[in-house]
Design a protein around this motif. Structure first.
Motif, PDB file in Angstrom:
ATOM      1  N   THR A 106       0.832  -1.196   0.000  1.00  0.00           N
ATOM      2  CA  THR A 106       0.000   0.000   0.000  1.00  0.00           C
ATOM      3  C   THR A 106       0.871   1.253   0.000  1.00  0.00           C
ATOM      4  N   VAL A 107       0.594   2.137  -0.932  1.00  0.00           N
ATOM      5  CA  VAL A 107       1.327   3.403  -1.000  1.00  0.00           C
ATOM      6  C   VAL A 107       0.707   4.388  -0.014  1.00  0.00           C
ATOM      7  N   VAL A 108       1.487   4.858   0.939  1.00  0.00           N
ATOM      8  CA  VAL A 108       0.973   5.793   1.935  1.00  0.00           C
ATOM      9  C   VAL A 108       1.522   7.200   1.727  1.00  0.00           C
ATOM     10  N   PHE A 109       2.522   7.331   0.862  1.00  0.00           N
ATOM     11  CA  PHE A 109       3.110   8.660   0.634  1.00  0.00           C
ATOM     12  C   PHE A 109       3.825   8.658  -0.703  1.00  0.00           C
ATOM     13  N   GLU A 110       3.586   9.638  -1.511  1.00  0.00           N
ATOM     14  CA  GLU A 110       4.286   9.738  -2.779  1.00  0.00           C
ATOM     15  C   GLU A 110       4.380  11.192  -3.199  1.00  0.00           C
ATOM     16  N   LYS A 111       5.279  11.448  -4.107  1.00  0.00           N
ATOM     17  CA  LYS A 111       5.510  12.807  -4.576  1.00  0.00           C
ATOM     18  C   LYS A 111       4.375  13.238  -5.496  1.00  0.00           C
ATOM     19  N   PRO A 112       3.892  14.475  -5.374  1.00  0.00           N
ATOM     20  CA  PRO A 112       2.846  14.935  -6.305  1.00  0.00           C
ATOM     21  C   PRO A 112       3.342  14.870  -7.746  1.00  0.00           C
ATOM     22  N   LYS A 113       2.436  14.538  -8.649  1.00  0.00           N
ATOM     23  CA  LYS A 113       2.797  14.448 -10.067  1.00  0.00           C
ATOM     24  C   LYS A 113       3.211  15.811 -10.617  1.00  0.00           C
ATOM     25  N   ALA A 114       2.730  16.875 -10.021  1.00  0.00           N
ATOM     26  CA  ALA A 114       3.037  18.216 -10.519  1.00  0.00           C
ATOM     27  C   ALA A 114       4.409  18.723 -10.075  1.00  0.00           C
ATOM     28  N   LEU A 115       5.159  17.885  -9.344  1.00  0.00           N
ATOM     29  CA  LEU A 115       6.544  18.223  -9.019  1.00  0.00           C
ATOM     30  C   LEU A 115       7.469  17.375  -9.888  1.00  0.00           C
ATOM     31  N   SER A 116       8.563  17.960 -10.346  1.00  0.00           N
ATOM     32  CA  SER A 116       9.535  17.229 -11.153  1.00  0.00           C
ATOM     33  C   SER A 116      10.376  16.318 -10.253  1.00  0.00           C
ATOM     34  N   GLU A 117      11.270  15.549 -10.865  1.00  0.00           N
ATOM     35  CA  GLU A 117      12.120  14.633 -10.103  1.00  0.00           C
ATOM     36  C   GLU A 117      13.388  15.320  -9.588  1.00  0.00           C
ATOM     37  N   VAL A 118      13.503  16.626  -9.802  1.00  0.00           N
ATOM     38  CA  VAL A 118      14.696  17.363  -9.369  1.00  0.00           C
ATOM     39  C   VAL A 118      14.642  17.599  -7.855  1.00  0.00           C
ATOM     40  N   PRO A 119      15.682  17.211  -7.107  1.00  0.00           N
ATOM     41  CA  PRO A 119      15.677  17.466  -5.654  1.00  0.00           C
ATOM     42  C   PRO A 119      15.705  18.966  -5.348  1.00  0.00           C
ATOM     43  N   PHE A 120      14.969  19.383  -4.322  1.00  0.00           N
ATOM     44  CA  PHE A 120      15.038  20.783  -3.880  1.00  0.00           C
ATOM     45  C   PHE A 120      16.445  21.085  -3.380  1.00  0.00           C
ATOM     46  N   HIS A 121      16.927  22.282  -3.671  1.00  0.00           N
ATOM     47  CA  HIS A 121      18.220  22.659  -3.109  1.00  0.00           C
ATOM     48  C   HIS A 121      18.101  23.960  -2.326  1.00  0.00           C
ATOM     49  N   TYR A 122      16.954  24.143  -1.664  1.00  0.00           N
ATOM     50  CA  TYR A 122      16.806  25.295  -0.779  1.00  0.00           C
ATOM     51  C   TYR A 122      17.630  25.087   0.486  1.00  0.00           C
ATOM     52  N   CYS A 123      17.880  26.180   1.200  1.00  0.00           N
ATOM     53  CA  CYS A 123      18.652  26.100   2.437  1.00  0.00           C
ATOM     54  C   CYS A 123      17.917  25.205   3.455  1.00  0.00           C
ATOM     55  N   PRO A 124      18.662  24.548   4.336  1.00  0.00           N
ATOM     56  CA  PRO A 124      18.013  23.748   5.389  1.00  0.00           C
ATOM     57  C   PRO A 124      17.065  24.602   6.232  1.00  0.00           C
ATOM     58  N   GLY A 125      15.851  24.107   6.403  1.00  0.00           N
ATOM     59  CA  GLY A 125      14.868  24.831   7.214  1.00  0.00           C
ATOM     60  C   GLY A 125      14.028  25.817   6.439  1.00  0.00           C
ATOM     61  N   CYS A 126      14.362  26.073   5.194  1.00  0.00           N
ATOM     62  CA  CYS A 126      13.544  26.954   4.353  1.00  0.00           C
ATOM     63  C   CYS A 126      12.235  26.240   4.034  1.00  0.00           C
ATOM     64  N   THR A 127      11.113  26.976   4.096  1.00  0.00           N
ATOM     65  CA  THR A 127       9.819  26.334   3.877  1.00  0.00           C
ATOM     66  C   THR A 127       9.303  26.487   2.445  1.00  0.00           C
ATOM     67  N   HIS A 128      10.145  26.945   1.535  1.00  0.00           N
ATOM     68  CA  HIS A 128       9.736  26.968   0.125  1.00  0.00           C
ATOM     69  C   HIS A 128       9.336  25.558  -0.332  1.00  0.00           C
ATOM     70  N   GLY A 129      10.069  24.540   0.114  1.00  0.00           N
ATOM     71  CA  GLY A 129       9.768  23.186  -0.317  1.00  0.00           C
ATOM     72  C   GLY A 129       8.361  22.747   0.085  1.00  0.00           C
TER      73      GLY A 129
END
Length: 245
Positions: free
Chosen positions: A2-25
């Motif tokens: 059972t899938v309980v968590f997955e990435k939204p389809k509207a997000l690309s596969e590129v990892p976020f590179h915001y600063c640690p603790g930034c809430t943009h993600g």
């Protein structure tokens, strides 16, 4: 399994590179979840200017259009009028939207343009060195206000949501925060409603999201979340500022 968590389809596969603790993600995810929930990914068009918002081009898996500093509402207006069946949103920071882009956002709201605006307020210019922004709090230390913002010299923080809510053209304006789980859930509902309004041709919707900037605030991620709660929300109270009928 059972899938309980997955990435939204509207997000690309590129990892976020915001600063640690930034809430943009977190905010990116909420926008992407709204796009998924409404099944509008194939006709969504995002517009982002400069600042940390510029990274959005890498992360949203939909058409994206670049705008000059502060001009995202004007560019979004043009796209929406030419392609009225598409769902057009802007993603802007406070330095961008409340300073050089103040005229664009005011007039887009006054015209009741049928667009969705995501306004990320972290009370500082994040990408370009942590300068004082129009939303910087009284007494807040930044690189250009090393002794704290003095209203006698720099004026008072601009409350964008309250200001836009006075305009007859604005349909829906709400301020939310993402400093804890409860408020993240509330932010998700508000962002989804802002997109639903556009789908239903109700007009201009803006969601102001109180966000963190641990790097330029000089705080740990956990300290910055507390700072949003203890210092930003008293100045920028949460809630619906205007909602049309």
């Amino acid at each position: 399994m059972t899938v309980v968590f997955e990435k939204p389809k509207a997000l690309s596969e590129v990892p976020f590179h915001y600063c640690p603790g930034c809430t943009h993600g977190i905010i990116h995810r909420l926008v992407a979840e709204a796009i998924d929930d409404l099944n509008i990914q194939d006709k969504a068009i995002g517009v982002a200017p400069v600042g940390c918002s510029v990274f959005a081009y890498n992360y949203f898996a939909c058409d994206m259009h670049e705008a000059a500093h502060g001009r995202a509402p004007a560019v979004a207006t043009g796209i929406k009028r030419v392609l009225p069946d598409n769902i057009v949103f802007t993603y802007q920071g406070d330095g961008d939207l409340a300073s050089i882009g103040a005229a664009e956002i005011v007039h887009a709201a006054a015209r009741n343009e049928n667009i969705t605006v995501i306004f990320v307020n972290n009370a500082i210019y994040g990408m370009t060195g942590g300068q004082m922004a129009p939303t910087t709090l009284i007494g807040q230390v930044t690189t250009t206000s090393p002794y704290g913002r003095d209203p006698k010299l720099a004026g008072y923080p601009i409350k964008i949501s309250e200001m836009l809510a006075t305009l007859d053209g604005a349909y829906y304006v709400e301020r939310v925060s993402v400093h804890d789980v409860k408020h993240i859930k509330q932010a998700k509902k508000a962002i989804k409603k802002a997109f639903e309004n556009q789908v239903n041709n109700k007009g201009f919707s803006l969601i102001e999201v109180l966000s963190t900037c641990p790097t330029n605030w000089g705080m740990s991620p956990s300290e910055s979340l507390d700072w949003v709660k203890d210092n930003m929300i008293p100045v920028y109270p949460l809630g619906v500022k205007k909602e049309g009928k």
